[in-house]
Design a protein around this motif. Structure first.
Motif: not given
Length: 178
Positions: A129-137, A151-158, A168-173
């Motif tokens: 079982w792994k704890l995951k937390v949603a993007v706060s914004c 207006n945002a984008y998500v980066y996910a590694q290959k 994975g990162t979430f960036t909001r513009i």
């Protein structure tokens, strides 16, 4: 062929292959050929059969998983899609006790804190079982449909061989007004 390579990569299997082959040289021959080749053949046969059964089970499990239906969130609402049709960037609604088809960045959960537990199944049958937390914004957005208004984008590694890590990162513009 790959199964044989994997087997002869081990020292003992390679050793027994070399000893068995040496019995074809009359000066090195000690006993009957079958006393060398039969045990080696038995071990290789059992290994190849076991690998074939495992591969068939993986094939069936993959086929089952690729035909599973998921709810995809679109601007017009929810649409049912097969997991094999999910594309990078799709917004997937994951229900309680539902398997997820791949690595994901959680944008919202039904919990106020944005946390959720996911169960991961390992190839050896172990589950974690792994704890995951949603993007706060995005967790703070009033409605699910509001995800399309930011207006945002998500980066996910290959995809990586290490199945225990995912970046994975979430960036909001933010809009700037002058």
């Amino acid at each position: 062929m790959k199964v044989l390579y994997e087997q002869f990569k081990f020292f003992l299997n390679l050793y027994f292959l070399i000893v068995s082959c040496s019995q074809f040289v009359p000066a090195l021959k000690i006993g009957y050929l079958y006393t060398y080749w039969a045990p080696l053949g038995f071990v290789l046969t059992v290994t190849v059969v076991r690998e074939a059964v495992d591969e068939f089970r993986r094939y069936k499990r993959d086929k089952e998983m690729n035909s599973q239906l998921y709810s995809k969130l679109t601007v017009r609402g929810k649409v049912q899609v097969k997991s094999s049709d999910i594309q990078v960037g799709d917004l997937i609604i994951v229900e309680k006790n539902q398997r997820i088809p791949s690595d994901m960045v959680f944008l919202r959960t039904s919990e106020k804190t944005g946390s959720c537990f996911i169960r991961t199944d390992q190839l050896d049958g172990e589950t974690d079982w792994k704890l995951k937390v949603a993007v706060s914004c995005t967790q703070r957005l009033p409605a699910l449909g509001d995800l399309f208004s930011i207006n945002a984008y998500v980066y996910a590694q290959k995809p990586q061989l290490d199945i225990h890590s995912f970046e994975g990162t979430f960036t909001r513009i933010m809009k700037t007004e002058y």
